[in-house]
Design a protein around this motif. Structure first.
Motif, short mmCIF file in Angstrom:
data_model
loop_
_atom_site.label_atom_id
_atom_site.label_comp_id
_atom_site.label_asym_id
_atom_site.label_seq_id
_atom_site.Cartn_x
_atom_site.Cartn_y
_atom_site.Cartn_z
N LYS A 162 0.82 -1.21 0.00
CA LYS A 162 0.00 0.00 0.00
C LYS A 162 0.86 1.27 0.00
CE LYS A 162 -3.89 -2.14 2.46
NZ LYS A 162 -4.75 -2.07 3.67
N ASP A 163 2.16 1.10 0.23
CA ASP A 163 3.05 2.27 0.36
C ASP A 163 3.62 2.76 -0.96
OD1 ASP A 163 2.78 2.46 3.14
OD2 ASP A 163 4.31 0.91 3.47
N TYR A 164 3.41 2.00 -2.03
CA TYR A 164 3.93 2.41 -3.35
C TYR A 164 2.94 1.93 -4.40
CZ TYR A 164 5.47 -2.45 -2.91
OH TYR A 164 5.49 -3.79 -2.68
N GLN A 165 3.09 2.46 -5.62
CA GLN A 165 2.17 2.10 -6.70
C GLN A 165 2.94 1.36 -7.79
OE1 GLN A 165 0.11 5.38 -8.54
NE2 GLN A 165 -1.00 4.07 -9.98
N ILE A 166 2.57 0.13 -8.04
CA ILE A 166 3.19 -0.65 -9.11
C ILE A 166 2.48 -0.34 -10.43
CG2 ILE A 166 3.48 -2.98 -10.07
CD1 ILE A 166 5.49 -2.42 -7.91
N ILE A 167 3.27 0.01 -11.45
CA ILE A 167 2.76 0.23 -12.80
C ILE A 167 3.26 -0.93 -13.66
CG2 ILE A 167 2.63 1.81 -14.75
CD1 ILE A 167 1.50 2.96 -12.16
N ASN A 168 2.36 -1.68 -14.25
CA ASN A 168 2.73 -2.86 -15.03
C ASN A 168 3.35 -2.45 -16.36
OD1 ASN A 168 3.03 -5.50 -15.82
ND2 ASN A 168 0.88 -5.84 -16.30
N VAL A 169 4.68 -2.63 -16.49
CA VAL A 169 5.41 -2.24 -17.70
C VAL A 169 6.39 -3.36 -18.04
CG1 VAL A 169 6.89 -0.51 -18.80
CG2 VAL A 169 5.29 0.19 -16.99
N LYS A 170 6.42 -3.79 -19.29
CA LYS A 170 7.36 -4.83 -19.70
C LYS A 170 8.79 -4.34 -19.54
CE LYS A 170 4.37 -7.31 -22.96
NZ LYS A 170 4.37 -8.56 -22.17
N PHE A 171 9.69 -5.29 -19.31
CA PHE A 171 11.08 -4.94 -19.05
C PHE A 171 11.66 -4.01 -20.12
CE2 PHE A 171 11.13 -9.26 -16.90
CZ PHE A 171 11.11 -8.73 -15.61
N ASN A 172 11.42 -4.33 -21.40
CA ASN A 172 12.05 -3.56 -22.47
C ASN A 172 11.43 -2.18 -22.66
OD1 ASN A 172 9.74 -4.85 -23.39
ND2 ASN A 172 10.47 -5.03 -25.48
#
Length: 330
Positions: A162-172
């Protein structure tokens, strides 16, 4: 979850010993089955890339259809869908696949803990993992890097999900997202990390090595292995030749990967590629700690309700195929 640590000494012992055993001539086989090989077209799939570029599988009498993927998650999904027979898969997606009963491992591809990093945008003023509180982090959701960060790296810094926001982005695509300012940090792997650092777009916070060696698995659909054992052994003979090249001719391996990165549009110096490859521990061996490591990781995944069953490592790690690949031809 208490993490089972894999000893670096055992990995290095393997590198100096049986993992680099000379590849022996192929014995006469019945007709071999064509193989659909899925692999990460970047560092973690480097042995597959080298084996394909050098023609090692063809030398063993195999026809291999190669399928490039940006991550082990994509490779695993293709295997589950029946579109790939053998593939390079990170340990987290591998466990998810193995828990469903159809995926096993012929060997390991590498141990990649030093090639994965948490990096911050150069202008973001982020110096530690704790500084990621309230920040946007680019991560390929479902990957091993994503899982290790959430379960080990962030909690050590007293950060919950809950302390950070993950943004789904491919490695490349993560370096571009970082440069555009749409994220503050990224969970990425080499060579993208070194590219971002050389361009002064990002600075490293920590690598993953102190938390996890990150085994990358050479996975196989179990029905394929059971129906075509000679094909799997021939495949591993070709694979072992690639492993040997990394050990004995690292400059040639680096040259192959440099050409691959340039084909993909990444301008990289030869010295950078050699430095990146030097962080990769290439060995096909299931080191002694691996079964407990898989159980530990699988327990965490079950507790997070990502899998229902913890796979038993004994039948999942198919040791006989690698043993036969190393045996003398009859």
């Amino acid at each position: 979850m208490e993490r089972t640590r894999i000893s670096r000494r055992n990995v290095l012992t393997l590198l100096g010993g049986s993992a680099l055993a000379a590849v022996l001539p192929r014995s006469a086989h019945a007709a071999l089955q064509p193989v659909r090989l899925g692999y990460q077209y970047h560092l973690w799939g480097a042995p597959a890339v080298v084996a394909l570029k050098k023609g090692y599988f063809e030398a063993e009498g195999l026809t291999v259809e190669d399928k490039k993927f940006s991550s082990g998650v994509d490779t695993r999904n293709a295997m589950i869908a029946g579109a790939v027979d053998i593939g390079t898969v990170g340990v987290t997606p591998f466990i998810v696949g193995a828990s469903r009963g159809e995926m096993a491992a012929l060997a390991t591809v590498c141990y990649a803990g030093k090639t994965a990093l948490v990096m911050a945008r150069a202008s973001a003023g982020i110096k530690t993992v704790a500084d990621l509180r309230g920040k946007k982090i680019a991560s390929q959701v479902g990957s091993t890097l994503d899982d290790v960060f959430k379960k080990q790296i962030a909690p050590e810094a007293r950060l919950t999900e809950k302390d950070y926001q993950i943004i789904n982005v491919k490695f490349n695509d993560q370096v571009s997202a970082l440069a555009a300012g749409s994220v503050d940090a990224m969970l990425n792997l080499e060579p993208f990390c070194s590219i971002a650092e050389d361009r002064k777009l990002a600075t490293p916070i920590t690598d993953y090595y102190k938390y996890d060696l990150i085994p990358n698995m050479l996975a196989v659909n179990r029905p394929f292995a059971e129906k075509h054992p000679d094909t799997c052994v021939a495949f591993l003979r070709g694979w072992l030749r690639a492993v040997e090249l990394f050990a004995k001719q690292p400059q040639e391996a680096a040259g192959i990967m440099l050409a691959v990165y340039k084909e993909a549009g990444y301008e990289m110096a030869d010295a950078l590629v050699r430095r990146v490859l030097g962080r990769l521990i290439v060995t096909p061996d299931f080191i002694p700690e691996l079964p407990d490591y898989i159980r530990s990781q699988a327990t965490g995944l079950r507790n997070a309700k990502r899998i229902e069953n913890i796979p038993d490592p004994a039948p999942v790690l198919l040791r006989d195929y690698l043993t036969k690949a190393r045996a003398k031809a009859a």
